[in-house]
Write a protein that holds these residues in place. Structure first.
Motif, PDB file in Angstrom:
ATOM      1  N   TYR A   1       0.645  -1.341   0.349  1.00 50.20           N
ATOM      2  CA  TYR A   1      -0.165   0.122  -0.075  1.00 50.20           C
ATOM      3  C   TYR A   1       0.877   1.326   0.191  1.00 50.20           C
ATOM      4  O   TYR A   1       0.608   2.112  -0.649  1.00 50.20           O
ATOM      5  CB  TYR A   1      -1.071  -0.021   1.139  1.00 50.20           C
ATOM      6  N   PRO A   2       1.699   1.424   0.737  1.00 43.69           N
ATOM      7  CA  PRO A   2       2.535   2.718   0.779  1.00 43.69           C
ATOM      8  C   PRO A   2       3.375   3.015  -0.521  1.00 43.69           C
ATOM      9  O   PRO A   2       3.339   4.351  -1.069  1.00 43.69           O
ATOM     10  CB  PRO A   2       3.765   2.488   1.931  1.00 43.69           C
ATOM     11  N   LEU A   3       3.781   1.957  -1.103  1.00 42.79           N
ATOM     12  CA  LEU A   3       4.446   2.129  -2.588  1.00 42.79           C
ATOM     13  C   LEU A   3       3.286   2.370  -3.654  1.00 42.79           C
ATOM     14  O   LEU A   3       3.640   3.135  -4.231  1.00 42.79           O
ATOM     15  CB  LEU A   3       5.172   0.889  -2.938  1.00 42.79           C
ATOM     16  N   GLU A   4       2.304   1.596  -3.315  1.00 47.61           N
ATOM     17  CA  GLU A   4       1.269   2.061  -4.415  1.00 47.61           C
ATOM     18  C   GLU A   4       0.674   3.240  -4.329  1.00 47.61           C
ATOM     19  O   GLU A   4       0.545   3.960  -5.524  1.00 47.61           O
ATOM     20  CB  GLU A   4       0.198   0.840  -3.996  1.00 47.61           C
ATOM     21  N   MET A   5       0.869   3.962  -3.390  1.00 44.79           N
ATOM     22  CA  MET A   5       0.425   5.340  -2.984  1.00 44.79           C
ATOM     23  C   MET A   5       1.339   6.446  -3.803  1.00 44.79           C
ATOM     24  O   MET A   5       1.035   7.099  -4.573  1.00 44.79           O
ATOM     25  CB  MET A   5       0.254   5.917  -1.498  1.00 44.79           C
ATOM     26  N   VAL A   6       2.719   6.086  -3.528  1.00 42.51           N
ATOM     27  CA  VAL A   6       3.540   6.941  -4.394  1.00 42.51           C
ATOM     28  C   VAL A   6       3.475   6.711  -5.709  1.00 42.51           C
ATOM     29  O   VAL A   6       3.841   7.571  -6.882  1.00 42.51           O
ATOM     30  CB  VAL A   6       5.038   6.630  -3.693  1.00 42.51           C
ATOM     31  N   LEU A   7       3.392   5.442  -6.214  1.00 42.58           N
ATOM     32  CA  LEU A   7       3.458   5.140  -7.714  1.00 42.58           C
ATOM     33  C   LEU A   7       2.408   5.846  -8.405  1.00 42.58           C
ATOM     34  O   LEU A   7       2.510   6.262  -9.428  1.00 42.58           O
ATOM     35  CB  LEU A   7       3.617   3.533  -7.571  1.00 42.58           C
ATOM     36  N   ARG A   8       1.148   5.501  -7.751  1.00 44.77           N
ATOM     37  CA  ARG A   8       0.056   6.261  -8.580  1.00 44.77           C
ATOM     38  C   ARG A   8       0.227   7.707  -8.376  1.00 44.77           C
ATOM     39  O   ARG A   8      -0.233   8.276  -9.378  1.00 44.77           O
ATOM     40  CB  ARG A   8      -1.139   5.549  -7.994  1.00 44.77           C
ATOM     41  N   ALA A   9       0.546   8.261  -7.353  1.00 48.78           N
ATOM     42  CA  ALA A   9       0.696   9.629  -7.382  1.00 48.78           C
ATOM     43  C   ALA A   9       1.757  10.178  -8.316  1.00 48.78           C
ATOM     44  O   ALA A   9       1.369  10.995  -9.065  1.00 48.78           O
ATOM     45  CB  ALA A   9       1.104  10.125  -5.953  1.00 48.78           C
ATOM     46  N   ALA A  10       2.930   9.521  -8.418  1.00 48.18           N
ATOM     47  CA  ALA A  10       3.891   9.965  -9.640  1.00 48.18           C
ATOM     48  C   ALA A  10       3.160   9.737 -10.994  1.00 48.18           C
ATOM     49  O   ALA A  10       3.456  10.515 -11.967  1.00 48.18           O
ATOM     50  CB  ALA A  10       4.879   8.850  -9.428  1.00 48.18           C
ATOM     51  N   GLN A  11       2.410   8.659 -11.249  1.00 48.90           N
ATOM     52  CA  GLN A  11       1.881   8.386 -12.579  1.00 48.90           C
ATOM     53  C   GLN A  11       0.622   9.517 -12.833  1.00 48.90           C
ATOM     54  O   GLN A  11       0.656   9.958 -14.124  1.00 48.90           O
ATOM     55  CB  GLN A  11       1.023   7.057 -12.565  1.00 48.90           C
ATOM     56  N   ARG A  12       0.146  10.075 -12.003  1.00 49.11           N
ATOM     57  CA  ARG A  12      -0.768  11.204 -12.019  1.00 49.11           C
ATOM     58  C   ARG A  12      -0.126  12.518 -12.237  1.00 49.11           C
ATOM     59  O   ARG A  12      -0.733  13.543 -12.314  1.00 49.11           O
ATOM     60  CB  ARG A  12      -1.928  11.293 -10.899  1.00 49.11           C
ATOM     61  N   GLY A  13       1.201  12.558 -12.024  1.00 46.70           N
ATOM     62  CA  GLY A  13       2.085  13.922 -12.083  1.00 46.70           C
ATOM     63  C   GLY A  13       1.633  14.676 -10.760  1.00 46.70           C
ATOM     64  O   GLY A  13       2.288  16.002 -10.816  1.00 46.70           O
ATOM     65  N   TYR A  14       1.413  14.089  -9.460  1.00 42.73           N
ATOM     66  CA  TYR A  14       1.278  14.980  -8.375  1.00 42.73           C
ATOM     67  C   TYR A  14       2.974  15.122  -7.971  1.00 42.73           C
ATOM     68  O   TYR A  14       3.928  14.672  -8.088  1.00 42.73           O
ATOM     69  CB  TYR A  14       1.134  13.809  -7.280  1.00 42.73           C
ATOM     70  N   ARG A  15       3.226  16.238  -7.461  1.00 39.38           N
ATOM     71  CA  ARG A  15       4.235  16.795  -6.648  1.00 39.38           C
ATOM     72  C   ARG A  15       4.418  16.187  -5.327  1.00 39.38           C
ATOM     73  O   ARG A  15       3.688  16.135  -4.605  1.00 39.38           O
ATOM     74  CB  ARG A  15       3.980  18.392  -6.360  1.00 39.38           C
ATOM     75  N   ILE A  16       5.562  15.262  -5.337  1.00 39.98           N
ATOM     76  CA  ILE A  16       6.053  14.527  -4.215  1.00 39.98           C
ATOM     77  C   ILE A  16       7.388  14.923  -3.536  1.00 39.98           C
ATOM     78  O   ILE A  16       8.424  15.411  -4.262  1.00 39.98           O
ATOM     79  CB  ILE A  16       5.984  13.232  -4.660  1.00 39.98           C
ATOM     80  N   THR A  17       7.274  15.333  -2.331  1.00 37.43           N
ATOM     81  CA  THR A  17       8.302  15.809  -1.375  1.00 37.43           C
ATOM     82  C   THR A  17       8.397  14.948  -0.339  1.00 37.43           C
ATOM     83  O   THR A  17       7.613  14.492   0.148  1.00 37.43           O
ATOM     84  CB  THR A  17       8.172  17.330  -1.210  1.00 37.43           C
ATOM     85  N   GLU A  18       9.786  15.276   0.381  1.00 40.20           N
ATOM     86  CA  GLU A  18      10.258  14.484   1.571  1.00 40.20           C
ATOM     87  C   GLU A  18      10.500  15.308   2.744  1.00 40.20           C
ATOM     88  O   GLU A  18      10.789  16.303   2.302  1.00 40.20           O
ATOM     89  CB  GLU A  18      11.163  13.427   1.314  1.00 40.20           C
ATOM     90  N   ILE A  19      10.056  14.942   3.929  1.00 40.72           N
ATOM     91  CA  ILE A  19      10.655  16.234   5.127  1.00 40.72           C
ATOM     92  C   ILE A  19      11.170  14.809   6.004  1.00 40.72           C
ATOM     93  O   ILE A  19      10.728  13.929   6.346  1.00 40.72           O
ATOM     94  CB  ILE A  19       9.554  16.728   5.609  1.00 40.72           C
ATOM     95  N   ASP A  20      12.323  15.287   6.510  1.00 40.59           N
ATOM     96  CA  ASP A  20      12.995  14.505   7.683  1.00 40.59           C
ATOM     97  C   ASP A  20      11.962  14.374   8.935  1.00 40.59           C
ATOM     98  O   ASP A  20      11.754  15.526   9.335  1.00 40.59           O
ATOM     99  CB  ASP A  20      14.304  14.867   7.967  1.00 40.59           C
ATOM    100  N   VAL A  21      11.772  13.074   9.288  1.00 43.31           N
ATOM    101  CA  VAL A  21      11.343  12.811  10.580  1.00 43.31           C
ATOM    102  C   VAL A  21      12.198  11.948  11.358  1.00 43.31           C
ATOM    103  O   VAL A  21      12.562  11.105  10.769  1.00 43.31           O
ATOM    104  CB  VAL A  21      10.054  12.309  10.345  1.00 43.31           C
ATOM    105  N   ALA A  22      12.000  12.018  12.809  1.00 38.29           N
ATOM    106  CA  ALA A  22      12.786  11.223  13.855  1.00 38.29           C
ATOM    107  C   ALA A  22      12.273   9.934  13.398  1.00 38.29           C
ATOM    108  O   ALA A  22      10.887   9.722  13.518  1.00 38.29           O
ATOM    109  CB  ALA A  22      12.818  11.872  14.975  1.00 38.29           C
TER     110      ALA A  22
END
Length: 214
Positions: free
Chosen positions: A163-184
């Motif tokens: 599920y977590p990878l599917e979310m990122v994969l489908r978001a990328a396929q739809r052209g969503y802007r994806i960013t990361e923020i460091d968390v502990a």
């Protein structure tokens, strides 16, 4: 109000710490996925909305939480105290310039993220980035934030650890802007079912590879 989906399987030991640190304006939705340690009762006692999902699986629990969500923004995180809910407002704030914000885990000590789990995550992230050259994802961790209006079109269906990878994969396929923020990333409380064991890590990697192959 921001909803926070917390898939839960036998996390009675961790839930008091997690729920007591939930920021104001963030509504915890604890999805009990068949616990036999009283997790649902603990969650309700600490003010969470409790949803029961009989179909076992991380993705199935997340899907049940999403169905219960009503807020403009939906966050996801584990319920095992490995992630601090106090970090969530920073992820939500980053949605001002992104469509999906991922929490990039930074272990506070080596034991918090075993080598086998970190290696498996790195391999999967690299595979995902090769498929989408514009993507620069370094962690497929469970803490993330997305607007509910952007979540539903992804039509996520994996019932397991894909599920977590599917979310990122489908978001990328739809052209969503994806960013990361460091968390502990903290040592979890209670018995680990995924990253703390080689068997659990292999199961998660297998589920995610299946999503990539599909």
């Amino acid at each position: 109000m921001t909803d926070v989906v917390l898939p839960c399987l036998n996390e009675a030991e961790a839930l008091p710490w997690v729920l007591s640190r939930m920021p104001d304006g963030f509504r915890p939705i604890v999805v009990d996925n068949g616990s036999d340690d009283g997790s649902a009762e603990v969650a309700a006692r600490y003010g969470a909305d409790v949803v029961r999902e009989a179909r076992r699986g991380f993705g199935a629990a997340c899907q049940a939480g999403v169905r219960a969500a009503t807020g403009e923004v939906v966050c996801f995180m584990d319920a095992d105290a490995s992630l601090d809910p106090a970090e969530l407002p920073r992820l939500v704030a980053a949605l001002a310039g992104a469509d999906l914000v991922l929490g990039r885990r930074r272990p506070v000590r080596r034991s918090a993220w075993p080598v086998h789990a970190r290696a498996g995550n790195a391999v999967l992230a690299a595979s995902l980035n090769r498929r989408h050259p514009d993507l620069r994802v370094r962690d497929l961790g469970p803490m993330r934030a997305i607007r509910r209006a952007n979540l539903h079109p992804l039509d996520l269906r994996d019932p397991r650890f894909g599920y977590p990878l599917e979310m990122v994969l489908r978001a990328a396929q739809r052209g969503y802007r994806i960013t990361e923020i460091d968390v502990a990333y903290l040592p979890r409380r209670g018995r680990s079912k995924v990253t703390g064991t080689v068997r659990g890590t292999l199961r998660a990697v297998r589920d995610m590879r299946r999503v990539l192959a599909a």
